[in-house]
Design an enzyme around this catalytic site. Structure first.
Site, PDB file in Angstrom:
ATOM      1  N   HIS A 158     -13.876   1.561 -12.509  1.00 17.41           N
ATOM      2  CA  HIS A 158     -12.598   2.001 -11.943  1.00 17.41           C
ATOM      3  C   HIS A 158     -11.475   1.759 -12.952  1.00 17.41           C
ATOM      4  CE1 HIS A 158     -14.709   1.921  -8.040  1.00 17.41           C
ATOM      5  NE2 HIS A 158     -13.776   2.785  -7.652  1.00 17.41           N
ATOM      6  N   LYS A 162      -7.050  -1.403 -10.524  1.00 17.32           N
ATOM      7  CA  LYS A 162      -7.756  -1.757  -9.277  1.00 17.32           C
ATOM      8  C   LYS A 162      -7.828  -3.272  -9.150  1.00 17.32           C
ATOM      9  CE  LYS A 162     -11.830  -0.828  -6.503  1.00 17.32           C
ATOM     10  NZ  LYS A 162     -11.028  -0.548  -5.307  1.00 17.32           N
TER      11      LYS A 162
HETATM   12  P1  NAD Z   1      -1.593   1.312  -5.000  1.00 20.20           P
HETATM   13  O1  NAD Z   1      -1.425  -0.079  -5.501  1.00 20.20           O
HETATM   14  O2  NAD Z   1      -1.265   2.456  -5.910  1.00 20.20           O
HETATM   15  O3  NAD Z   1      -0.691   1.493  -3.685  1.00 20.20           O
HETATM   16  C1  NAD Z   1      -0.600   0.528  -2.672  1.00 20.20           C
HETATM   17  C2  NAD Z   1       0.480   0.937  -1.670  1.00 20.20           C
HETATM   18  O4  NAD Z   1       0.516  -0.044  -0.617  1.00 20.20           O
HETATM   19  C3  NAD Z   1       1.905   1.007  -2.242  1.00 20.20           C
HETATM   20  O5  NAD Z   1       2.649   1.988  -1.525  1.00 20.20           O
HETATM   21  C4  NAD Z   1       2.485  -0.385  -1.908  1.00 20.20           C
HETATM   22  O6  NAD Z   1       3.901  -0.351  -1.792  1.00 20.20           O
HETATM   23  C5  NAD Z   1       1.832  -0.631  -0.547  1.00 20.20           C
HETATM   24  N1  NAD Z   1       1.653  -2.074  -0.261  1.00 20.20           N
HETATM   25  C6  NAD Z   1       0.676  -2.884  -0.744  1.00 20.20           C
HETATM   26  N2  NAD Z   1       0.847  -4.142  -0.258  1.00 20.20           N
HETATM   27  C7  NAD Z   1       1.948  -4.119   0.536  1.00 20.20           C
HETATM   28  C8  NAD Z   1       2.607  -5.091   1.328  1.00 20.20           C
HETATM   29  N3  NAD Z   1       2.175  -6.367   1.388  1.00 20.20           N
HETATM   30  N4  NAD Z   1       3.700  -4.695   2.028  1.00 20.20           N
HETATM   31  C9  NAD Z   1       4.138  -3.432   1.972  1.00 20.20           C
HETATM   32  N5  NAD Z   1       3.552  -2.449   1.235  1.00 20.20           N
HETATM   33  C10 NAD Z   1       2.455  -2.800   0.538  1.00 20.20           C
HETATM   34  O7  NAD Z   1      -3.095   1.423  -4.467  1.00 20.20           O
HETATM   35  P2  NAD Z   1      -4.002   2.749  -4.295  1.00 20.20           P
HETATM   36  O8  NAD Z   1      -4.734   3.050  -5.548  1.00 20.20           O
HETATM   37  O9  NAD Z   1      -3.208   3.814  -3.635  1.00 20.20           O
HETATM   38  O10 NAD Z   1      -5.112   2.180  -3.281  1.00 20.20           O
HETATM   39  C11 NAD Z   1      -4.747   1.656  -2.032  1.00 20.20           C
HETATM   40  C12 NAD Z   1      -5.999   1.119  -1.319  1.00 20.20           C
HETATM   41  O11 NAD Z   1      -6.897   2.190  -1.045  1.00 20.20           O
HETATM   42  C13 NAD Z   1      -6.805   0.116  -2.165  1.00 20.20           C
HETATM   43  O12 NAD Z   1      -7.336  -0.867  -1.306  1.00 20.20           O
HETATM   44  C14 NAD Z   1      -7.902   0.969  -2.762  1.00 20.20           C
HETATM   45  O13 NAD Z   1      -9.045   0.224  -3.121  1.00 20.20           O
HETATM   46  C15 NAD Z   1      -8.170   1.889  -1.594  1.00 20.20           C
HETATM   47  N6  NAD Z   1      -8.831   3.158  -1.927  1.00 20.20           N
HETATM   48  C16 NAD Z   1      -9.730   3.596  -1.027  1.00 20.20           C
HETATM   49  C17 NAD Z   1     -10.347   4.815  -1.208  1.00 20.20           C
HETATM   50  C18 NAD Z   1     -11.290   5.315  -0.140  1.00 20.20           C
HETATM   51  O14 NAD Z   1     -11.806   6.452  -0.257  1.00 20.20           O
HETATM   52  N7  NAD Z   1     -11.506   4.536   0.928  1.00 20.20           N
HETATM   53  C19 NAD Z   1     -10.048   5.593  -2.331  1.00 20.20           C
HETATM   54  C20 NAD Z   1      -9.118   5.107  -3.245  1.00 20.20           C
HETATM   55  C21 NAD Z   1      -8.494   3.880  -3.014  1.00 20.20           C
END
Ligand code: NAD
Length: 270
Positions: A158, A162
């Protein structure tokens, strides 16, 4: 002709990589989804909410009114924000659809999902791509057919930002191997090896996490036998494949009976 009503969705994690991919796809004509707002780390981010396709972005402590307006909540954030939205605001989510893509969740978080599923249709998935969900089925089948004499190792890669390792998808694949072997992942899991790692026990399931660059998500499951090797692999080309699956899930849970569903149900892989 009268146009069909769109499902009103709030995205938790709006300003992140996935939050932005979700907004881009939802804005496409015929998506069936209206994103009415998002939740993110701080409301200052809402200054650029419009630019990333959100009418409004609220911080975790000011998002109650927004959750109330939603028909479906889609969470791609962090375990902390997940706990705020699905735990602290559980009462507000009653009866609404809930789609959860956040990874790195702990046992207590899975209990929160179970509690929510008593009143709402809930669909959590470590990976929303159709290909990975099919891969999980194939891996379980391969593990059952080959048995623990073929050593199973899972290698995932990844992007450098991540935060959790091994990936939720790798763990999901590991559970599929364990199911195929008839073992419990918690008892046979081995994360990486270094130093005097010792001989590999039969039935162990190894995990290896590669981090770097902008890799969206690669997963490879190796079955290593004495005289042959089988590899089953998936590469995500673009994170819109996850966003597309999550929006499909949002439409699918909307109006469904309360319960804990999976991508297997949605994709008819059962
Ligand atoms: P990222 O870091 O780019 O975005 C995270 C978002 O959550 C941001 O908007 C941030 O402001 C918000 N956030 C995080 N903690 C917070 C808190 N304590 N209070 C308020 N807002 C908060 O992450 P990303 O790449 O978009 O991934 C997000 C999640 O999705 C991760 O856990 C990732 O592993 C998961 N993911 C899952 C899949 C799937 O298919 N299930 C695919 C990709 C990513």
């Amino acid at each position: 002709m009268e146009s069909r009503a769109q499902v009103r969705v709030v995205v938790s994690g709006a300003t992140g990589r996935m939050g932005q991919a979700l907004a881009r796809l939802a804005a496409e004509e015929g998506s069936g989804i209206e994103i009415i707002g998002g939740v993110a780390r701080a409301s200052y981010e809402s200054q650029w909410a419009g630019e990333i396709g959100y009418p409004v972005v609220e911080a975790a402590d000011t998002c109650e009114w927004l959750l109330r307006e939603a028909e479906v909540v889609v969470d791609f954030s962090s375990p902390q924000l997940f706990r705020t939205v699905v735990g602290r605001h559980a009462a507000l989510l009653r009866g609404k659809g809930l789609v959860v893509g956040t990874t790195g969740l702990e046992e207590e978080d899975h209990r929160l999902l179970g509690d929510a599923a008593r009143h709402s249709p809930v669909l959590p998935a470590a990976n929303f791509s159709p290909g990975v969900n099919l891969l999980v089925e194939l891996v379980q089948r391969a593990a059952r057919a080959l048995g623990p004499d073929y050593d199973a190792e899972i290698v995932e890669a990844h992007h450098r930002r991540k935060v959790d390792a091994p990936s939720g998808t790798a763990l999901h694949l590991g559970e599929a191997v364990a199911r195929g072997h008839g073992s419990a992942l918690g008892e046979v899991r081995r994360d990486g090896r270094s130093g005097q790692a010792g001989e590999r026990p039969r039935g162990q399931i190894g995990f290896h996490a590669v981090r770097g660059g902008d890799v969206v998500g690669d997963h490879r499951v190796l079955f290593l036998g004495e005289r042959e090797r089988l590899e089953l692999a998936h590469s995500a080309g673009d994170r819109s494949v996850f966003a597309d699956g999550a929006l499909r899930a949002a439409l699918w849970v909307h109006g469904r009976a309360p319960g804990l569903y999976s991508m297997r149900d949605l994709l008819g892989l059962g």
